[in-house]
Every structure is written in C-alpha cells, then in structure tokens.
Design a protein around this motif. Structure first.
Motif, short mmCIF file in Angstrom:
data_model
loop_
_atom_site.label_atom_id
_atom_site.label_comp_id
_atom_site.label_asym_id
_atom_site.label_seq_id
_atom_site.Cartn_x
_atom_site.Cartn_y
_atom_site.Cartn_z
N VAL A 194 -1.70 10.20 -17.83
CA VAL A 194 -1.52 11.81 -18.24
C VAL A 194 -0.30 12.31 -18.13
CG1 VAL A 194 -4.13 12.22 -18.04
CG2 VAL A 194 -2.54 12.49 -15.99
N ASP A 238 -2.95 6.87 -5.60
CA ASP A 238 -4.03 6.49 -5.15
C ASP A 238 -4.52 5.46 -5.92
OD1 ASP A 238 -4.93 8.26 -3.04
OD2 ASP A 238 -4.92 10.00 -4.35
N GLY A 261 -2.47 17.26 -9.27
CA GLY A 261 -3.85 17.27 -9.97
C GLY A 261 -4.56 15.76 -9.30
N GLY A 262 -3.47 14.77 -9.15
CA GLY A 262 -4.27 13.88 -8.41
C GLY A 262 -4.86 13.87 -7.21
N ILE A 274 6.47 8.52 -2.47
CA ILE A 274 5.12 9.16 -2.65
C ILE A 274 5.26 10.38 -3.45
CG2 ILE A 274 2.80 9.80 -1.95
CD1 ILE A 274 3.19 7.00 -1.67
N MET A 326 6.08 10.18 -7.19
CA MET A 326 5.15 9.82 -8.19
C MET A 326 3.82 10.81 -8.24
SD MET A 326 6.57 7.35 -9.98
CE MET A 326 5.26 6.47 -10.97
N ILE A 364 -9.90 14.24 3.02
CA ILE A 364 -8.70 14.37 3.97
C ILE A 364 -7.46 14.58 3.18
CG2 ILE A 364 -9.58 13.48 6.05
CD1 ILE A 364 -8.68 10.82 5.33
N GLY A 365 -7.53 14.93 1.81
CA GLY A 365 -6.49 15.14 1.04
C GLY A 365 -5.62 16.54 1.66
N LEU A 368 -8.54 8.05 -15.74
CA LEU A 368 -7.31 8.84 -15.66
C LEU A 368 -6.43 8.51 -14.62
CD1 LEU A 368 -8.85 12.36 -16.12
CD2 LEU A 368 -8.07 10.82 -17.88
N LEU A 369 -5.08 8.41 -14.97
CA LEU A 369 -3.91 7.82 -14.24
C LEU A 369 -3.06 8.99 -14.26
CD1 LEU A 369 -2.63 5.57 -12.42
CD2 LEU A 369 -1.59 4.96 -14.67
N ALA A 370 -2.42 9.50 -13.09
CA ALA A 370 -1.38 10.36 -12.88
C ALA A 370 -0.33 9.56 -12.36
CB ALA A 370 -1.64 11.55 -12.18
N LEU A 372 -3.06 1.60 -5.12
CA LEU A 372 -3.79 0.85 -4.22
C LEU A 372 -4.93 0.02 -4.74
CD1 LEU A 372 -2.13 2.97 -2.55
CD2 LEU A 372 -3.95 2.70 -0.69
N GLU A 375 0.87 -1.25 0.07
CA GLU A 375 0.03 0.03 0.12
C GLU A 375 0.94 1.14 0.20
OE1 GLU A 375 -2.81 0.16 3.30
OE2 GLU A 375 -4.01 -1.49 2.03
#
Ligand SMILES: Cc1cc2nc3c(=O)[nH]c(=O)nc-3n(C[C@H](O)[C@H](O)[C@H](O)COP(=O)(O)OP(=O)(O)OC[C@H]3O[C@@H](n4cnc5c(N)ncnc54)[C@H](O)[C@@H]3O)c2cc1C
Ligand code: FES
Ligand code: FES
Length: 464
Positions: free
Chosen positions: A225, A207, A282-283, A275, A278, A291-292, A201-203, A210, A44
């Motif tokens: 992206v 997230d 935007g992600g 972390i 990568m 809670i970002g 969509l993947l940056a 996981l 994780e």
C-alpha cells in the motif's frame, strides 16, 4: 502494468523477477548478487548489521534494515550498499576513512552497518551533538569495539562533503510482480483488496518482514500500500491533522511533534531510524499489538480512522477498532486510509510515557498517553490511553473518571493511581509481571501530576 522489479543499486539499474514475494533485500544482495558486505546478524531488524541506505528522489538518504525489507518494496527506489561507497579510484569513502582513523572497528562484523548509518547521517548534514549521534546509531549494535570510538568517528564525519544521491528510476504506474501487487492509486488498491480479501496488506514491512525472515513461507498474495498517494498524504487543517496510514514515521514525525511536542522523545524510542524510515502508523494500528507504541497516545488524542473499500468510506473512533487480542474491526475488503487527530486547544495538555527494558530499540512493557483539559486549577476533561495493560490498547475509564471535575492536586492523582487496578488486570509475561504493570502505571500517573504541578520535581525524577 509493469511486471519486473526495477531499482537502482549502487548507481546501476537493476531489473528482475522477484524469486518470491517474501524475498528479502538482504538475501538477494548476498545470495544472488554476491554482495556480502551487508551482514546478517539478527535477521529481525534489531542489530543493524544489514543496514543499507535508500537514496530518495528528493535527495533524502535514509538507513533501512535490509533483512526485513522485501524486494518488491524497492521498486522505483535507489539503494546503496557498503560496496557502493568506494570512490571511483578504488579508495575508501571518507566516512569509511573516518571510522578507520577513529579505531571504530574491531572484528568488523557490525562495521558495514555502522558505516551505512554514518553515511546517511553525514548526507543529512546533521549536527554531531551527542543526542543526534546516539539517535543515528541507536539501530546498530557492536559487540566488541565499544561505542566511544564510533561516536568519535561520527563527530569527524559530520560536515564532510557528500556526493549527490543516486537518481532512482521513478515508477509512476502500478506494478505486479507475481503475487506481489503494488498499486499506485486508491481505486486500484481497493479493487485489488475486494478481489483478494485473503491477501496480506503490506506497508513498511517492519512487522511483516519478520515473518519473511523467520518462516519464508509466502502468503497467497501481497498488496503493497506504500505507493498509494491517498494513503501517504499528510495534511494540517485548522482543527485537525490527517496522517495517511502509509506515511512513514520519518515523514509524519515533524508534524506530529510540532503539534504534540511530548512525542519527540517518545518517537525517538520507537524502533530505530532504520525502523522509522520504513514503518508506518497505519501498520502499527493494523498489526493491533497490545504493546504497539502509537495506539495509547492516539487513544488519548482521540484519533479517528478512515477505513475505505469499494463500498465507500467509514469513519471510526480508534477505540472501536480494537476488538480483542489482535482482532480488529477492519472488514476483509477494507484498508485503513488515514487517521485524524484534533489539535490541542488552549488549556489542553498532552504527555506520554514508554517503559521498556532498555531505552532504545525495545518494545514497551507499558506505554501511556494522557490528554487533559485544565482550567483554573480544575481538570475539566481527561483522556488516558494505555498499552501493555490488557489484550488490546485501551482507555483507562476509571482513571479518567477519578480525574474529571477534580482539582489538580496530589490527592486527585492518588485516587487516579488507585483506579488503575479497576481498569486493568494485566498478564504476567517476560517483559513484566501483572503487579509490576499495575504499580508502574499508577506511578506514571503520579509523575504526570508532577509534570503538571511540580515540573522541576518531574525533571529531577526523569533524570534518575
Ligand atoms: C527492530 C524493531 C523494532 C521495533 N520497535 C517498535 C517500537 O519501539 N514500538 C512499536 O510500537 N513497534 C515497534 N516495532 C514494530 C513495527 O515497527 C511497527 O508496528 C510499525 O508501525 C509497523 O508498520 P509497518 O508499516 O512496517 O507495517 P507492516 O509490517 O507493513 O504491516 C503491519 C500490519 O499492519 C497491516 N497494515 C499495514 N498497513 C495497513 C493499512 N493501510 N490498512 C490495514 N492494515 C494495514 C498489515 O497487514 C500487517 O498486519 C518494531 C519492529 C522492529 C522490527
Ligand atoms: S540482520 Fe540484524 S537488523 Fe538486519
Ligand atoms: S567490531 Fe565486532 S561487533 Fe562491532
């Protein structure tokens, strides 16, 4: 258009068909290449046992968590695992020798991950002061040795001559690996998005990775992206700064910290180096978690988003982006292109806070950003954003009203603290009860007053 994933692994070129768009680098290394030195601990992104190093075309070497990195993301990159550290004559790498000589390993399970973080640290030529060493190791957990000998090894490693980075196979054109699309221009990205609104969509995948490691169920399609130059650009203008949605934290941090110095300690607690190598802002916005860490500070800083599709571009204040729990204003054919932040003007101050159960590598219970304009002892304007207090990151409008036009005084901040309960009715969860969150948010406002009016007291409280 390229249809095979190509990258450099331990100095040797690799070319392959992705078994599935959600195949992680860790699974591929262990199950397909038999490289078992890279371990799976948590799967994780938390423990660092799976750490490998990306060797960038510009010479940067950055640690990542291979358990949440997807194979398709590595196209055009160069990767080094612990097996790739051995010297040509079969002897260990000086970083490994330093770890052994400092007795920095016991059962050894975590050791390859620590070695790879240490290798990236040594290659970066950083100073071995405690703060930097802790930052470099915050993404690695050890259950038996204890950290003292590992820290000792890091001081021996600093300054070691490290060989030049491997040369990555630079990819210029777009690529498509089965259902994993990797466009290299905005035009192609938007055309793909319009054709596949159902695609994920993947940056940076910190997230989404996981999902891959937990369920392994592939989505219908993935659009990556991170290689679109319009989404990775970072610009400093006279009045504002613009950060591409797919710029990583590691790339955006120098400019963000230069403009808003309070972000330095704050961002050092956003995940770990692995972390931040990568993950993208935007992600963090796209995932729309309550809670970002970025939304509260970006709300305070009055961030605006540029959302783009084949229909054109639109500009949206960040606060209008979050519609409800994990619901956003992003249309099915849109992507977030960038965010802009106004620079601070004379008289404006910015601070931020993160409360979490542990200092490093933890998601916040409550996070806050504050921007105030103060002239001659009077608060002319206040923008306050909170996370962890509602279903979405949200501005504290009653708190702001309690501050605006008032004297910079303890009484004013007491009124602001009392207004927290008007703005928020948070929920109880395992991170914190509703009453804890309201009390903590009110106390953060009191501390903000000390920072502004009694900085010494604030320093003393923060040191507790
Ligand atoms: C161990 C660990 C620790 C973490 N610690 C923290 C922490 O301390 N604080 C914190 O806030 N977060 C933390 N996170 C969460 C995560 O790292 C952040 O949310 C990060 O910013 C996500 O960025 P990404 O590029 O990896 O997003 P991805 O995983 O690639 O995508 C996340 C979401 O955003 C969407 N998205 C991505 N780019 C765009 C775009 N351009 N337009 C529209 N939608 C888009 C995706 O579709 C997806 O829904 C942590 C994660 C892990 C695994
Ligand atoms: S296995 Fe724990 S971070 Fe990857
Ligand atoms: S040496 Fe055993 S977990 Fe670190």
């Amino acid at each position: 258009m390229a249809d095979r994933i190509r990258f450099v692994l331990n100095d040797l070129p690799v070319e392959l068909d992705a078994p599935s768009p959600m195949t992680t680098l860790l699974d591929w290394l262990r199950d397909h290449r038999g490289l078992k030195g890279t371990k799976e601990g948590c799967a994780e992104g938390d423990c660092g046992a799976c750490t490998v190093v990306l060797e960038r075309a510009d010479g940067r070497r950055e640690a990542i968590n291979s358990c949440i990195a997807l194979l398709g993301q590595l196209d055009g990159e160069a990767v080094r695992t612990v097996e790739g550290l051995r010297r040509p004559d079969g002897t260990p790498h000086p970083v490994q020798t330093a770890m052994a000589e400092a007795d920095a390993t016991q059962c050894g399970f975590c050791t390859p991950g620590f070695v790879m973080s240490a290798y990236a640290f040594a290659a970066g030529g950083e100073k071995p002061d405690l703060e930097t060493v802790h930052d470099a190791l915050a993404g690695n957990l050890c259950r038996c040795t204890g950290y003292r000998p590992i820290v000792e090894a890091m001081t021996r490693i600093a300054g070691l001559p490290i060989e030049p980075a491997a040369v990555a196979s630079v990819r210029t054109g777009s690529a498509s690996f089965g259902t994993f699309q990797s466009p290299r221009s905005l035009v192609e990205l938007l055309a793909l998005r319009a054709r596949h609104p159902e695609a994920l969509l993947l940056a940076g995948a910190t997230d989404i990775g996981l999902l891959a490691s937990r369920s392994r169920k592939p989505p219908a399609a993935v659009i990556h992206v991170a290689h679109v130059p319009e989404l990775t650009a970072i610009r400093e203008g006279e009045k504002k700064i613009t950060i591409g949605a797919a710029a990583t934290y590691a790339e955006a941090m120098p400019l963000l910290i230069a403009h808003y110095p309070a972000l330095k300690p704050y961002l050092s607690r956003l995940g770990s180096r692995q972390i931040r190598t990568m993950g993208t802002i935007g992600g963090n916005i796209g995932t729309a978690s309550p809670i970002g860490d970025m939304p509260p500070v970006l709300l305070a800083l009055e961030a605006r988003l540029t959302l783009v599709s084949t229909r054109g571009a639109r500009d949206l204040p960040l606060e209008d982006f979050f519609l409800g729990y994990r619901k956003t204003a992003l249309a099915p054919d849109e992507v977030i292109k960038s965010l802009t932040l106004p620079r601070l003007w004379p008289g404006e101050v910015f601070f931020c806070d993160k409360l979490s159960k542990r200092r490093d590598q933890d998601i916040s219970t409550v996070a806050a950003g504050y921007r105030l304009r103060i002239k001659q002892g009077k608060i002319e304007d206040a923008r306050i954003g909170f996370g962890g207090m509602a279903a979405t990151p949200k501005r504290a409008s009653h708190v702001e009203e309690a501050l605006k036009g008032q004297a910079l005084s303890a009484a004013t901040f007491e009124s602001a603290a009392a207004a927290v309960a008007q703005d928020f009715q948070p929920i109880d969860d395992w991170r914190g009860s509703a009453s804890y969150r309201v009390t903590a948010a009110a106390n953060l406002l009191r501390r903000l007053y000390w920072r502004l009016a009694e900085p010494q007291r604030a320093v003393e409280v923060e040191a507790l």
